[in-house]
Scaffold this motif. Sequence first.
Motif, PDB file in Angstrom:
ATOM      1  N   PHE A  46     -10.632  -3.906 -37.560  1.00 51.05           N
ATOM      2  CA  PHE A  46     -11.765  -4.964 -37.652  1.00 51.05           C
ATOM      3  C   PHE A  46     -13.126  -4.452 -38.044  1.00 51.05           C
ATOM      4  N   SER A  47     -13.401  -3.257 -37.345  1.00 56.08           N
ATOM      5  CA  SER A  47     -14.373  -2.501 -37.568  1.00 56.08           C
ATOM      6  C   SER A  47     -14.771  -1.848 -38.983  1.00 56.08           C
ATOM      7  N   LEU A  48     -13.416  -1.467 -39.225  1.00 60.23           N
ATOM      8  CA  LEU A  48     -13.473  -0.731 -40.647  1.00 60.23           C
ATOM      9  C   LEU A  48     -13.680  -1.818 -41.762  1.00 60.23           C
ATOM     10  N   LEU A  49     -12.985  -2.901 -41.369  1.00 56.70           N
ATOM     11  CA  LEU A  49     -13.253  -4.049 -42.702  1.00 56.70           C
ATOM     12  C   LEU A  49     -14.580  -4.476 -42.456  1.00 56.70           C
ATOM     13  N   ARG A  50     -15.119  -4.516 -41.547  1.00 55.09           N
ATOM     14  CA  ARG A  50     -16.760  -4.940 -41.254  1.00 55.09           C
ATOM     15  C   ARG A  50     -17.550  -3.747 -42.009  1.00 55.09           C
ATOM     16  N   CYS A  51     -17.314  -2.525 -41.759  1.00 52.44           N
ATOM     17  CA  CYS A  51     -17.993  -1.602 -42.543  1.00 52.44           C
ATOM     18  C   CYS A  51     -18.057  -1.536 -43.968  1.00 52.44           C
ATOM     19  N   LEU A  52     -16.637  -1.600 -44.342  1.00 50.39           N
ATOM     20  CA  LEU A  52     -16.542  -1.690 -45.968  1.00 50.39           C
ATOM     21  C   LEU A  52     -17.114  -3.042 -46.519  1.00 50.39           C
ATOM     22  N   THR A  53     -17.165  -3.950 -45.834  1.00 50.61           N
ATOM     23  CA  THR A  53     -17.775  -5.359 -46.612  1.00 50.61           C
ATOM     24  C   THR A  53     -19.150  -4.996 -46.541  1.00 50.61           C
ATOM     25  N   ALA A  54     -19.794  -4.439 -45.552  1.00 47.16           N
ATOM     26  CA  ALA A  54     -21.286  -4.148 -45.451  1.00 47.16           C
ATOM     27  C   ALA A  54     -21.690  -3.367 -46.602  1.00 47.16           C
ATOM     28  N   ASP A  55     -20.842  -2.142 -46.849  1.00 41.81           N
ATOM     29  CA  ASP A  55     -20.824  -1.152 -47.924  1.00 41.81           C
ATOM     30  C   ASP A  55     -20.867  -1.738 -49.324  1.00 41.81           C
ATOM     31  N   PHE A  56     -19.857  -2.782 -49.443  1.00 42.03           N
ATOM     32  CA  PHE A  56     -19.755  -3.435 -50.882  1.00 42.03           C
ATOM     33  C   PHE A  56     -20.643  -4.405 -51.130  1.00 42.03           C
ATOM     34  N   ARG A  57     -21.316  -4.879 -50.189  1.00 46.16           N
ATOM     35  CA  ARG A  57     -22.356  -5.978 -50.452  1.00 46.16           C
ATOM     36  C   ARG A  57     -21.584  -7.137 -51.364  1.00 46.16           C
ATOM     37  N   PRO A  58     -20.562  -7.637 -51.076  1.00 45.56           N
ATOM     38  CA  PRO A  58     -20.207  -8.704 -52.209  1.00 45.56           C
ATOM     39  C   PRO A  58     -20.948 -10.084 -52.114  1.00 45.56           C
ATOM     40  N   LYS A  59     -20.923 -10.606 -53.172  1.00 46.21           N
ATOM     41  CA  LYS A  59     -21.275 -12.013 -53.319  1.00 46.21           C
ATOM     42  C   LYS A  59     -20.450 -13.187 -53.065  1.00 46.21           C
ATOM     43  N   ARG A  60     -19.195 -12.822 -53.613  1.00 45.99           N
ATOM     44  CA  ARG A  60     -17.945 -13.774 -53.322  1.00 45.99           C
ATOM     45  C   ARG A  60     -16.776 -13.195 -53.062  1.00 45.99           C
ATOM     46  N   VAL A  61     -16.434 -13.354 -51.615  1.00 45.63           N
ATOM     47  CA  VAL A  61     -15.164 -12.810 -51.080  1.00 45.63           C
ATOM     48  C   VAL A  61     -13.945 -13.712 -51.067  1.00 45.63           C
ATOM     49  N   LEU A  62     -13.010 -13.219 -51.221  1.00 46.03           N
ATOM     50  CA  LEU A  62     -11.739 -14.159 -51.136  1.00 46.03           C
ATOM     51  C   LEU A  62     -10.869 -13.444 -50.080  1.00 46.03           C
ATOM     52  N   THR A 106      -6.156 -16.832 -43.337  1.00 51.20           N
ATOM     53  CA  THR A 106      -7.360 -16.884 -42.348  1.00 51.20           C
ATOM     54  C   THR A 106      -6.970 -16.663 -40.886  1.00 51.20           C
ATOM     55  N   ALA A 107      -5.792 -17.083 -40.619  1.00 53.39           N
ATOM     56  CA  ALA A 107      -5.227 -17.126 -39.202  1.00 53.39           C
ATOM     57  C   ALA A 107      -6.363 -18.136 -38.380  1.00 53.39           C
ATOM     58  N   ASN A 108      -6.975 -17.746 -37.241  1.00 49.63           N
ATOM     59  CA  ASN A 108      -8.022 -18.598 -36.718  1.00 49.63           C
ATOM     60  C   ASN A 108      -9.556 -18.296 -37.201  1.00 49.63           C
ATOM     61  N   GLY A 109      -9.539 -17.341 -38.457  1.00 51.30           N
ATOM     62  CA  GLY A 109     -10.732 -17.192 -39.031  1.00 51.30           C
ATOM     63  C   GLY A 109     -11.633 -15.933 -38.476  1.00 51.30           C
ATOM     64  N   TYR A 110     -10.884 -15.107 -37.637  1.00 55.99           N
ATOM     65  CA  TYR A 110     -11.656 -14.032 -36.977  1.00 55.99           C
ATOM     66  C   TYR A 110     -12.003 -12.825 -37.937  1.00 55.99           C
ATOM     67  N   THR A 111     -11.184 -12.623 -39.088  1.00 58.74           N
ATOM     68  CA  THR A 111     -11.654 -11.744 -39.962  1.00 58.74           C
ATOM     69  C   THR A 111     -12.637 -12.154 -40.840  1.00 58.74           C
ATOM     70  N   ALA A 112     -12.595 -13.618 -41.288  1.00 60.77           N
ATOM     71  CA  ALA A 112     -13.424 -14.142 -42.189  1.00 60.77           C
ATOM     72  C   ALA A 112     -14.682 -13.952 -41.576  1.00 60.77           C
ATOM     73  N   PHE A 113     -15.004 -14.405 -40.379  1.00 60.25           N
ATOM     74  CA  PHE A 113     -16.027 -14.487 -39.430  1.00 60.25           C
ATOM     75  C   PHE A 113     -17.022 -12.951 -39.455  1.00 60.25           C
ATOM     76  N   GLY A 114     -15.904 -12.020 -39.230  1.00 61.27           N
ATOM     77  CA  GLY A 114     -16.048 -10.591 -39.144  1.00 61.27           C
ATOM     78  C   GLY A 114     -16.942 -10.111 -40.603  1.00 61.27           C
ATOM     79  N   MET A 115     -16.260 -10.630 -41.619  1.00 58.05           N
ATOM     80  CA  MET A 115     -16.764 -10.131 -42.895  1.00 58.05           C
ATOM     81  C   MET A 115     -18.117 -10.974 -43.026  1.00 58.05           C
ATOM     82  N   LEU A 116     -18.273 -12.045 -43.080  1.00 61.37           N
ATOM     83  CA  LEU A 116     -19.236 -13.106 -42.909  1.00 61.37           C
ATOM     84  C   LEU A 116     -20.560 -12.562 -42.093  1.00 61.37           C
TER      85      LEU A 116
END
Length: 199
Positions: A28-44, A48-58
């Motif tokens: 989870f920490s790695l995913l958030r770090c990568l997302t922050a680094d990449f600065r995406p505008k549109r993520v897919l 979803t499961a219950n939304g944990y990773t989606a909210f983590g990225m958001l």
Amino acid sequence: AMNWEELLAKIRHEALVTGVPSIDERGFSLLRCLTADFRPKRVLEIGTANGYTAFGMLSVMDPAATLTTIELDPERVARARRWVRQADVAERLFVLEGDAAEVLLHLSPSFDLVYLDAAKGQYLANLESLLPLLADGATIIADDIFHDGLLNTPWEAIPRRQRTIVKRLQEFLARLRQQPFYDVRVEHTGNGMAIARFR
């Protein structure tokens, strides 16, 4: 202002209580770090499961960036949408219900970060459907790539019922290592994440 860490703790707790499979904390920490680094505008996100990773990225994305996530299970969709309402992020986080193979056909390009975390046997099929939706330089992150360590297990030692998934994951990685991807790396954090840049 939104207290993301508090919200994420609640969503993670719900996943644990309801038995929804959840990414481990290192992944989870790695995913958030990568997302922050990449600065995406549109993520897919696929799965979803219950939304944990989606909210983590958001939580680490630019306030103007959006995230679209696809989930097959109606109960999980309902849970994720409840969190979307509670967090008041309906204009940024879109939870789509259905089979990714079908839903992907109706999405408009282009996404600059894709996170795969649904049925591992479907990663390869998902990838083919994703190609027309990717922005130049997009990153694909595929979770749980080692499938409980089986990817590096001798073939004869792999339980029969797991062989199809392992074979498909191997094919998925092989496909990533061909054009049109470059800089394919596998992180050994958690259950393993493949990270590939699209050209």
